[in-house]
Design a protein around this motif. Structure first.
Motif, PDB file in Angstrom:
ATOM      1  N   SER A 289     171.604   2.196  55.658  1.00 14.16           N
ATOM      2  CA  SER A 289     170.328   2.135  54.939  1.00 14.16           C
ATOM      3  C   SER A 289     169.526   0.898  55.367  1.00 14.16           C
ATOM      4  CB  SER A 289     170.547   2.142  53.425  1.00 14.16           C
ATOM      5  OG  SER A 289     171.221   0.981  53.019  1.00 14.16           O
ATOM      6  N   LEU A 290     170.201  -0.217  55.620  1.00  9.97           N
ATOM      7  CA  LEU A 290     169.510  -1.414  56.106  1.00  9.97           C
ATOM      8  C   LEU A 290     168.957  -1.184  57.514  1.00  9.97           C
ATOM      9  CD1 LEU A 290     168.864  -4.464  55.562  1.00  9.97           C
ATOM     10  CD2 LEU A 290     170.933  -4.939  56.879  1.00  9.97           C
ATOM     11  N   VAL A 291     169.725  -0.541  58.359  1.00  9.99           N
ATOM     12  CA  VAL A 291     169.283  -0.260  59.729  1.00  9.99           C
ATOM     13  C   VAL A 291     168.061   0.660  59.709  1.00  9.99           C
ATOM     14  CG1 VAL A 291     169.943   0.818  61.908  1.00  9.99           C
ATOM     15  CG2 VAL A 291     171.549  -0.682  60.736  1.00  9.99           C
ATOM     16  N   LYS A 292     168.080   1.674  58.831  1.00  6.65           N
ATOM     17  CA  LYS A 292     166.914   2.566  58.699  1.00  6.65           C
ATOM     18  C   LYS A 292     165.685   1.792  58.224  1.00  6.65           C
ATOM     19  CE  LYS A 292     169.541   6.582  57.297  1.00  6.65           C
ATOM     20  NZ  LYS A 292     169.793   7.505  56.188  1.00  6.65           N
ATOM     21  N   SER A 293     165.893   0.905  57.250  1.00  6.49           N
ATOM     22  CA  SER A 293     164.773   0.101  56.737  1.00  6.49           C
ATOM     23  C   SER A 293     164.185  -0.768  57.843  1.00  6.49           C
ATOM     24  CB  SER A 293     165.234  -0.785  55.581  1.00  6.49           C
ATOM     25  OG  SER A 293     165.687  -0.003  54.516  1.00  6.49           O
ATOM     26  N   PHE A 294     165.054  -1.420  58.610  1.00  5.26           N
ATOM     27  CA  PHE A 294     164.575  -2.241  59.719  1.00  5.26           C
ATOM     28  C   PHE A 294     163.837  -1.390  60.747  1.00  5.26           C
ATOM     29  CE2 PHE A 294     167.250  -6.389  59.761  1.00  5.26           C
ATOM     30  CZ  PHE A 294     166.813  -6.671  58.477  1.00  5.26           C
ATOM     31  N   ALA A 295     164.309  -0.184  60.992  1.00  4.28           N
ATOM     32  CA  ALA A 295     163.645   0.694  61.964  1.00  4.28           C
ATOM     33  C   ALA A 295     162.237   1.052  61.488  1.00  4.28           C
ATOM     34  CB  ALA A 295     164.471   1.953  62.186  1.00  4.28           C
ATOM     35  N   TRP A 296     162.077   1.379  60.208  1.00  4.42           N
ATOM     36  CA  TRP A 296     160.752   1.721  59.692  1.00  4.42           C
ATOM     37  C   TRP A 296     159.832   0.513  59.683  1.00  4.42           C
ATOM     38  CZ3 TRP A 296     158.906   6.231  59.959  1.00  4.42           C
ATOM     39  CH2 TRP A 296     159.725   7.356  59.804  1.00  4.42           C
ATOM     40  N   ILE A 297     160.377  -0.664  59.363  1.00  4.90           N
ATOM     41  CA  ILE A 297     159.563  -1.880  59.434  1.00  4.90           C
ATOM     42  C   ILE A 297     159.124  -2.109  60.874  1.00  4.90           C
ATOM     43  CG2 ILE A 297     159.605  -4.393  59.177  1.00  4.90           C
ATOM     44  CD1 ILE A 297     161.513  -3.927  56.771  1.00  4.90           C
ATOM     45  N   ASN A 298     160.010  -1.839  61.833  1.00  5.55           N
ATOM     46  CA  ASN A 298     159.663  -1.988  63.246  1.00  5.55           C
ATOM     47  C   ASN A 298     158.541  -1.043  63.657  1.00  5.55           C
ATOM     48  OD1 ASN A 298     160.851  -4.114  64.478  1.00  5.55           O
ATOM     49  ND2 ASN A 298     162.608  -3.008  65.234  1.00  5.55           N
ATOM     50  N   VAL A 299     158.506   0.149  63.079  1.00  4.72           N
ATOM     51  CA  VAL A 299     157.420   1.085  63.386  1.00  4.72           C
ATOM     52  C   VAL A 299     156.084   0.460  62.980  1.00  4.72           C
ATOM     53  CG1 VAL A 299     156.388   3.302  62.744  1.00  4.72           C
ATOM     54  CG2 VAL A 299     158.814   3.168  63.284  1.00  4.72           C
ATOM     55  N   VAL A 300     156.042  -0.130  61.791  1.00  9.73           N
ATOM     56  CA  VAL A 300     154.816  -0.783  61.327  1.00  9.73           C
ATOM     57  C   VAL A 300     154.478  -1.970  62.230  1.00  9.73           C
ATOM     58  CG1 VAL A 300     153.778  -2.069  59.410  1.00  9.73           C
ATOM     59  CG2 VAL A 300     155.167  -0.041  58.949  1.00  9.73           C
TER      60      VAL A 300
END
Length: 107
Positions: free
Chosen positions: A47-58
Motif C-alpha cells: 500500500s505504501l509503494v502504491k501511494s508513492f507510485a501515485w504521488i510520483n504520477v503527480v
C-alpha cells in the motif's frame, strides 16, 4: 508602443517563472531521494509503494508541465529532464511492485 511598465511586468513574470522552475526542480529532487530511499526500505509494504507510485504520477505531471511552461534555467535544464524521466521509471517500478501478487500469497 511598449512602455517601461510593460517591460517591468514582463521582467517580473520572467522572474517568477524562473523561480518556479528552480524551486520545482529542487522539490522534485528532494522528493526523489526520499522516495527512492524510503521506498526501497519499505518495498514489502504494497500500500505504501502504491501511494508513492501515485504521488510520483503527480510529480511527473507537475515536473513536465514546469519544464515546458516555465522559463528554463540553463544549468538545470538537462538535469530537470533527466529527473523527470527517472521519476517516470521509478513510478513504473513502484506500480509493478504495488500491484503484483506476493509470492507468499501463492503458497
Amino acid at each position: 508602443m511598449i512602455t517601461i511598465n510593460d517591460y517591468k511586468i514582463k521582467e517580473k513574470r520572467r522572474e517568477v517563472l524562473f523561480m518556479a522552475y528552480t524551486w520545482t526542480f529542487w522539490i522534485i529532487a528532494i522528493w526523489f531521494v526520499i522516495n527512492a530511499i524510503y521506498g526501497w526500505m519499505k518495498r514489502d509494504n504494497q500500500s505504501l509503494v502504491k501511494s508513492f507510485a501515485w504521488i510520483n504520477v503527480v510529480v511527473v505531471i507537475v515536473g513536465f508541465w514546469v519544464y515546458y511552461k516555465a522559463t528554463p534555467v540553463a544549468g538545470l535544464k538537462v538535469w530537470f529532464m533527466i529527473l523527470n524521466w527517472i521519476n517516470v521509471i521509478l513510478a513504473i517500478i513502484q506500480f509493478y511492485g504495488g500491484f503484483k501478487k506476493n509470492q507468499k500469497d501463492k503458497k
